[in-house]
Each structure stands twice: as C-alpha cells, then as structure tokens.
Design a protein around this motif. Sequence first.
Motif, PDB file in Angstrom:
ATOM      1  N   MET A 149       0.859  -1.184   0.000  1.00 53.39           N
ATOM      2  CA  MET A 149       0.000   0.000   0.000  1.00 53.39           C
ATOM      3  C   MET A 149       0.896   1.235   0.000  1.00 53.39           C
ATOM      4  N   VAL A 150       0.701   2.132  -0.955  1.00 59.91           N
ATOM      5  CA  VAL A 150       1.460   3.381  -0.962  1.00 59.91           C
ATOM      6  C   VAL A 150       0.492   4.559  -1.066  1.00 59.91           C
ATOM      7  N   GLY A 151       0.956   5.728  -0.607  1.00 58.87           N
ATOM      8  CA  GLY A 151       0.111   6.914  -0.655  1.00 58.87           C
ATOM      9  C   GLY A 151       0.481   7.845   0.485  1.00 58.87           C
ATOM     10  N   SER A 152       0.050   9.083   0.386  1.00 56.58           N
ATOM     11  CA  SER A 152       0.349  10.082   1.423  1.00 56.58           C
ATOM     12  C   SER A 152      -0.281   9.670   2.754  1.00 56.58           C
ATOM     13  N   GLY A 153       0.226  10.279   3.836  1.00 54.94           N
ATOM     14  CA  GLY A 153      -0.354  10.020   5.159  1.00 54.94           C
ATOM     15  C   GLY A 153      -1.786  10.525   5.229  1.00 54.94           C
ATOM     16  N   GLY A 154      -2.621   9.793   5.936  1.00 47.24           N
ATOM     17  CA  GLY A 154      -3.990  10.253   6.193  1.00 47.24           C
ATOM     18  C   GLY A 154      -4.996   9.981   5.087  1.00 47.24           C
ATOM     19  N   VAL A 155      -4.589   9.232   4.044  1.00 48.15           N
ATOM     20  CA  VAL A 155      -5.537   8.991   2.937  1.00 48.15           C
ATOM     21  C   VAL A 155      -6.411   7.758   3.196  1.00 48.15           C
ATOM     22  N   GLY A 156      -6.052   6.986   4.239  1.00 47.44           N
ATOM     23  CA  GLY A 156      -6.890   5.832   4.583  1.00 47.44           C
ATOM     24  C   GLY A 156      -6.310   4.487   4.162  1.00 47.44           C
ATOM     25  N   LYS A 157      -4.989   4.413   3.983  1.00 47.24           N
ATOM     26  CA  LYS A 157      -4.373   3.123   3.604  1.00 47.24           C
ATOM     27  C   LYS A 157      -4.624   2.064   4.683  1.00 47.24           C
ATOM     28  N   SER A 158      -4.398   2.471   5.939  1.00 43.82           N
ATOM     29  CA  SER A 158      -4.589   1.523   7.049  1.00 43.82           C
ATOM     30  C   SER A 158      -6.062   1.168   7.199  1.00 43.82           C
ATOM     31  N   ALA A 159      -6.924   2.163   7.054  1.00 42.00           N
ATOM     32  CA  ALA A 159      -8.363   1.913   7.192  1.00 42.00           C
ATOM     33  C   ALA A 159      -8.840   0.914   6.131  1.00 42.00           C
ATOM     34  N   LEU A 160      -8.347   1.058   4.913  1.00 41.21           N
ATOM     35  CA  LEU A 160      -8.709   0.108   3.844  1.00 41.21           C
ATOM     36  C   LEU A 160      -8.213  -1.295   4.181  1.00 41.21           C
ATOM     37  N   THR A 161      -6.951  -1.365   4.632  1.00 34.86           N
ATOM     38  CA  THR A 161      -6.354  -2.668   4.946  1.00 34.86           C
ATOM     39  C   THR A 161      -7.115  -3.362   6.067  1.00 34.86           C
ATOM     40  N   LEU A 162      -7.413  -2.606   7.135  1.00 34.74           N
ATOM     41  CA  LEU A 162      -8.101  -3.198   8.285  1.00 34.74           C
ATOM     42  C   LEU A 162      -9.535  -3.586   7.938  1.00 34.74           C
ATOM     43  N   GLN A 163     -10.168  -2.806   7.072  1.00 40.48           N
ATOM     44  CA  GLN A 163     -11.515  -3.146   6.631  1.00 40.48           C
ATOM     45  C   GLN A 163     -11.478  -4.454   5.829  1.00 40.48           C
ATOM     46  N   TYR A 164     -10.481  -4.582   4.971  1.00 45.25           N
ATOM     47  CA  TYR A 164     -10.363  -5.802   4.154  1.00 45.25           C
ATOM     48  C   TYR A 164     -10.024  -7.018   5.025  1.00 45.25           C
ATOM     49  N   TYR A 188     -10.286  -7.438   8.486  1.00 52.10           N
ATOM     50  CA  TYR A 188     -11.123  -7.787   9.643  1.00 52.10           C
ATOM     51  C   TYR A 188     -12.569  -7.309   9.560  1.00 52.10           C
ATOM     52  N   GLY A 189     -12.892  -6.542   8.496  1.00 52.69           N
ATOM     53  CA  GLY A 189     -14.261  -6.029   8.393  1.00 52.69           C
ATOM     54  C   GLY A 189     -14.543  -4.928   9.395  1.00 52.69           C
ATOM     55  N   ASP A 190     -13.470  -4.247   9.848  1.00 57.17           N
ATOM     56  CA  ASP A 190     -13.637  -3.165  10.824  1.00 57.17           C
ATOM     57  C   ASP A 190     -13.283  -1.831  10.189  1.00 57.17           C
ATOM     58  N   PHE A 191     -14.017  -0.792  10.578  1.00 54.69           N
ATOM     59  CA  PHE A 191     -13.626   0.549  10.147  1.00 54.69           C
ATOM     60  C   PHE A 191     -12.962   1.243  11.323  1.00 54.69           C
ATOM     61  N   VAL A 192     -11.702   1.607  11.151  1.00 54.79           N
ATOM     62  CA  VAL A 192     -10.946   2.257  12.220  1.00 54.79           C
ATOM     63  C   VAL A 192     -10.752   3.720  11.838  1.00 54.79           C
ATOM     64  N   GLU A 193     -11.369   4.600  12.618  1.00 55.44           N
ATOM     65  CA  GLU A 193     -11.313   6.040  12.326  1.00 55.44           C
ATOM     66  C   GLU A 193      -9.932   6.607  12.664  1.00 55.44           C
ATOM     67  N   GLU A 194      -9.433   6.247  13.863  1.00 56.29           N
ATOM     68  CA  GLU A 194      -8.132   6.764  14.320  1.00 56.29           C
ATOM     69  C   GLU A 194      -7.117   5.634  14.281  1.00 56.29           C
ATOM     70  N   TYR A 195      -5.950   5.909  13.749  1.00 48.69           N
ATOM     71  CA  TYR A 195      -4.945   4.860  13.621  1.00 48.69           C
ATOM     72  C   TYR A 195      -3.564   5.461  13.809  1.00 48.69           C
ATOM     73  N   ASP A 196      -2.691   4.753  14.519  1.00 48.97           N
ATOM     74  CA  ASP A 196      -1.332   5.248  14.748  1.00 48.97           C
ATOM     75  C   ASP A 196      -0.539   5.155  13.450  1.00 48.97           C
ATOM     76  N   PRO A 197      -0.195   6.292  12.857  1.00 46.63           N
ATOM     77  CA  PRO A 197       0.415   6.261  11.521  1.00 46.63           C
ATOM     78  C   PRO A 197       1.927   6.101  11.527  1.00 46.63           C
ATOM     79  N   THR A 198       2.511   5.789  12.695  1.00 46.19           N
ATOM     80  CA  THR A 198       3.975   5.843  12.754  1.00 46.19           C
ATOM     81  C   THR A 198       4.661   4.528  12.411  1.00 46.19           C
ATOM     82  N   LYS A 199       3.911   3.450  12.279  1.00 49.74           N
ATOM     83  CA  LYS A 199       4.606   2.185  12.031  1.00 49.74           C
ATOM     84  C   LYS A 199       4.071   1.480  10.792  1.00 49.74           C
ATOM     85  N   ALA A 200       4.952   0.766  10.142  1.00 53.09           N
ATOM     86  CA  ALA A 200       4.519  -0.054   9.010  1.00 53.09           C
ATOM     87  C   ALA A 200       3.974  -1.351   9.587  1.00 53.09           C
TER      88      ALA A 200
END
Length: 199
Positions: free
Chosen positions: A16-31, A33-45
């Motif tokens: 997954m590539v893209g600027s910070g805050g675009v929702g890369k982690s949210a997309l991954t976690l939704q795919y 676990y089926g969860d939508f995570v609004e807030e996510y710690d953006p400091t780690k891969a």
Amino acid sequence: MVKGRKQDLPLHKVIMVGSGGVGKSALTLQYMYGDFVEEYDPTKADSYRKKVTLDGQECQIDILDTAGQEEYAAIRDNYYRSGEGFLCVFSICEYESFVHTQDFRDQISRVLDDDSVSNNNIPFILVGNKADLAKIRKVPEEEAKNRAREWGCDYYETSAKTRKNVDEVYNDLMRKIKSRKDSNKERENKDKRSKCVCL
C-alpha cells in the motif's frame, strides 16, 4: 499434514502506498477484519496476512501498509522491492494527495529499475479513497480516471467506512499478480524447452 498445506498456498504480496492520512490503514483493516478504524497510529509499518479464496482457489494475501515510513528512503525502497503489486491510494477530498501519487509511481519505477511499471507489467491500481465523503470531493473523478488511463492501470473509488469496492480492489490486484506470475512461469518454461531443443 494440514499445517504444511497453508505453506503451499500461493502467496501474493501487496504494498500500500500513498500520502499520510488517505486511509491506507483503514482500507487494509476493513479488508482484513471487516472493521472501520477512524483513528490509527500512523507511525509504524504493518504487515498483514490472510488466507482468501480468489476465483474458487485458496491463496494467501500479504499486505504491507507503509504508513508513516515514506520519509525513510532506504526502508521504503526495500518495501517496494518486496512487492508484487501496488495499491496507490489518495483521498478524493485532498487534492495534494492525488498530486503525490505521481511521486509514488516514479519512486516505484526507479526502485524496480526498469520499465515494468510504465509498461504496465507490474500490477498497479490507482485508488481514490473516502468515496463516502463525495460531497467534499476535491479531485474530479474524470481527472483521476485520466491519470489511470495515462498510466495504463485501473482506477477504483473506495470507502473504508462503507466497504465500497474494498474487496474488489484487493481481489483485482491479486488477479493481476497471479496473471503476471503465470505468464512469467510460462515464459520460463518456453525458455527451458527451447534450450532443450537447442541442446
């Protein structure tokens, strides 16, 4: 016996590539676990792996979410080298994140050190996330589609919140990765056969 079987399943590596805050982690976690995570710690891969069924066949997907690592060029380049396919994500509500997709594509081309990306040999999909916020859209859909056409890749609009196109975008990328592996294998077999004939 069953334990070993999981190891034998084809593994498709997605970055997954893209600027910070675009929702890369949210997309991954939704795919994953089926969860939508609004807030996510953006400091780690983070790396995620799961067994999925693609077109009736079991396989594994390995997703590397590069959140917050973009500034470490050496780390980023290693990530890119390990990938078999890329989801390049921007937010449809943030024009600057769309502009940056060009940088990510250029970086991937440079690291992979050939024309694979521009010749559309490396599986690559442009993703406009946050489709649920279309009312405050800053990136016209047509403009994003034009960029994807220029790049010779597919374009999807997704929403990690409503799950719109989330499965579709990962499945499409896995199909492209599988197809590329199959054609590489075919080419290798052809080369082997022609070598045998020559001998």
